[in-house]
Write a protein that holds these residues in place. Structure first.
Motif, PDB file in Angstrom:
ATOM      1  N   UNK A 156     123.251  37.384  84.523  1.00  0.00           N
ATOM      2  CA  UNK A 156     123.333  35.929  84.366  1.00  0.00           C
ATOM      3  C   UNK A 156     121.977  35.290  84.108  1.00  0.00           C
ATOM      4  N   UNK A 157     120.971  36.115  83.869  1.00  0.00           N
ATOM      5  CA  UNK A 157     119.637  35.608  83.533  1.00  0.00           C
ATOM      6  C   UNK A 157     119.114  34.655  84.606  1.00  0.00           C
ATOM      7  N   UNK A 158     119.173  35.089  85.837  1.00  0.00           N
ATOM      8  CA  UNK A 158     118.707  34.263  86.952  1.00  0.00           C
ATOM      9  C   UNK A 158     117.188  34.174  86.917  1.00  0.00           C
ATOM     10  N   UNK A 159     116.624  32.970  86.906  1.00  0.00           N
ATOM     11  CA  UNK A 159     115.159  32.841  86.877  1.00  0.00           C
ATOM     12  C   UNK A 159     114.526  33.475  88.108  1.00  0.00           C
ATOM     13  N   UNK A 160     113.406  34.151  87.907  1.00  0.00           N
ATOM     14  CA  UNK A 160     112.633  34.729  89.007  1.00  0.00           C
ATOM     15  C   UNK A 160     111.179  34.343  88.821  1.00  0.00           C
ATOM     16  N   UNK A 161     110.595  33.782  89.864  1.00  0.00           N
ATOM     17  CA  UNK A 161     109.179  33.451  89.871  1.00  0.00           C
ATOM     18  C   UNK A 161     108.501  34.310  90.929  1.00  0.00           C
ATOM     19  N   UNK A 162     107.529  35.086  90.515  1.00  0.00           N
ATOM     20  CA  UNK A 162     106.800  35.981  91.419  1.00  0.00           C
ATOM     21  C   UNK A 162     105.446  35.356  91.722  1.00  0.00           C
ATOM     22  N   UNK A 163     105.212  35.071  92.993  1.00  0.00           N
ATOM     23  CA  UNK A 163     103.993  34.389  93.422  1.00  0.00           C
ATOM     24  C   UNK A 163     103.068  35.364  94.132  1.00  0.00           C
ATOM     25  N   UNK A 164     101.780  35.067  94.158  1.00  0.00           N
ATOM     26  CA  UNK A 164     100.849  35.938  94.891  1.00  0.00           C
ATOM     27  C   UNK A 164     101.115  35.897  96.386  1.00  0.00           C
ATOM     28  N   UNK A 165     100.486  36.823  97.125  1.00  0.00           N
ATOM     29  CA  UNK A 165     100.800  36.989  98.536  1.00  0.00           C
ATOM     30  C   UNK A 165      99.913  36.253  99.500  1.00  0.00           C
ATOM     31  N   UNK A 166      98.706  35.839  99.104  1.00  0.00           N
ATOM     32  CA  UNK A 166      97.877  35.079 100.013  1.00  0.00           C
ATOM     33  C   UNK A 166      98.547  33.740 100.322  1.00  0.00           C
TER      34      UNK A 166
END
Length: 450
Positions: free
Chosen positions: A337-347
């Motif tokens: 379903x083309x779900x948006x994913x945003x990957x953020x840094x860990x700090x």
């Protein structure tokens, strides 16, 4: 509940860029907002629509209030009958019966007459005003009273007198038909967020359902084998998982429904399976950690080639941004379903700043809001020494904004791990890419956080 998806990722929204391309903050944000689409509208019951955004104008179907009614417990009278009434010379009227809220009755007030009336009850024909019970001797009770008891109707032929001690003009203490809103008026505009006052209005005009864009469902996942649930004991080398809590709270504050998954260990297959399991309840996925260049950056390992196996148009691109904090970022879509994913840094600071700059606008785009950005202003930098910033990067420093004197002060140092300073900040001080130093007294851009 069935999945609610946005439109598939559009490949035309992503600029052609090699792996070494350094994205600007503006480029990355424009790519996200050019890709994410508002959720499809649905019809919801009023209470289920709280926090959602209207997709169409609401027209008032009937006037509010729908009839003239009393705003006080008292007596419905003709204004001419109480002209000049006073304590010394009260107007004496014949009480012909009671009018209770919710009952129309058949009483008609004629010359020299009054009808005892309760708050919200319809004004009987012939009456022009309501005198509060405190302006009378209490009528049939034979003396002053502190309140009134509602009766559905007076017995046939019932009579009595009331002494009115003050005059009232026509319309006094009467809520006239349509004084709030009239049939055909626009009650609410498309794009309005449905809160408690809006629900009150929708219910008052008789609407049981409303067409809205639903609140997005956002799944928050933090990564790292060193992360421990708060409240549990720490072993050497472990830290508490604060990012998933901070981001879940931020998702809720943005207006979405948040699902916190918690920390996933540094194992690519485990992370990928976790994300795939969450897609059934996700309109967006947000991960934190594992997007840099370390040996255990599992988000990149798990998702870098996801588009090779999923449907065309899916895939996560990992990028370097010209910003501090928050240089490593990832964005794309996952699943059928083309779900948006945003990957953020860990700090912690990098994660939160990235959320404010990129995730929050994406959430509010899913909601269909016309304005998705935090408000910004200009303020004079108040500090003892100049601020320094790396060349070529847009820096976001934590600050305290003082609207009273139009200044902003830095809070804490610039380290991306300093979460304590973040807790005392209510703004981000923006230092442009071309500025390597900002002197005290300089006017700067400020992003207001809440």
């Amino acid at each position: 509940m069935s999945p609610r998806r946005c439109s598939p990722v559009s490949s035309s929204a992503v600029p052609v860029a090699g792996p070494e391309h350094v994205w600007s903050v503006t480029e990355h944000l424009e790519d996200i907002l050019g890709t994410v689409r508002p959720l499809e509208p649905i019809e919801l019951q009023l209470l289920d629509a709280q926090g959602c955004v209207l997709v169409e104008d609401i027209t008032v179907p009937l006037s509010l209030p729908p009839f003239d009614n009393s705003s006080m417990d008292g007596y419905a009278v003709r204004a001419a009958d109480i002209v000049g009434a006073s304590e010394e010379f009260p107007a004496v009227l014949t009480v012909i019966g009671d009018v209770a809220a919710g009952r129309s009755g058949e009483l008609r007030v004629g010359p020299g007459q009054a009808a005892r009336i309760m708050t919200g009850a319809p004004l009987p024909p012939g009456a022009e005003a309501v005198v509060p019970v405190e302006w009378t001797d209490g009528g049939l009770g034979g003396g002053p009273v502190s309140g009134m008891r509602a009766h559905s109707a007076a017995p046939e032929g019932a009579s009595g007198q009331v002494h009115v001690h003050r005059a009232a003009e026509a319309g006094a203490h009467v809520r006239t038909r349509g004084s709030d809103c009239r049939a055909g008026d626009r009650a609410l505009d498309a794009g309005a967020v449905v809160g408690a006052p809006q629900i009150a209005l929708l219910a008052a005009i008789g609407l049981g359902t409303v067409r809205v864009r639903p609140r997005p469902r956002v799944v928050v996942i933090s990564t790292g084998s060193e992360l421990v649930q708060p409240g549990e004991p720490l072993d050497d080398g472990e830290i508490y998982d604060s990012n998933s809590f901070a981001l879940t709270a931020a998702v809720r504050a943005a207006g979405a429904i948040a699902y916190r998954v918690g920390a996933v260990a540094d194992d690519a297959e485990t992370l990928r399976a976790t994300i795939e399991d969450q897609l059934v309840r996700a309109d967006m996925v947000v991960t934190t950690g594992g997007v840099s260049v370390g040996a255990y950056d599992v988000v990149k390992e798990a998702l870098s080639h996801v588009g090779d196996e999923d449907e065309a148009g899916s895939g996560i691109e990992f990028r370097k941004l010209a910003m501090q904090p928050g240089k490593p970022q990832g964005f794309g879509s996952i699943g059928p379903d083309h779900t948006p994913l945003l990957a953020l840094p860990g700090n912690p600071v990098s994660s939160y700043v990235s959320f404010e700059l990129f995730v929050r606008p994406a959430i509010r785009t899913l909601m269909g809001l016309p304005d998705v950005h935090r408000p910004t202003t200009r303020a004079v930098l108040r500090t003892d020494k100049a601020l320094t910033s790396p060349a070529g990067r847009r820096q976001f420093l934590r600050g305290r904004h003082s609207p009273a004197d139009g200044t902003v002060s830095p809070v804490g140092a610039s380290g991306s791990h300093l979460v304590a300073a973040l807790a005392h900040a209510d703004a981000l001080i923006v230092v442009p890419e071309d500025d390597t130093s900002v002197e005290p007294g300089t006017e700067v851009e400020v992003v207001l956080l809440g």
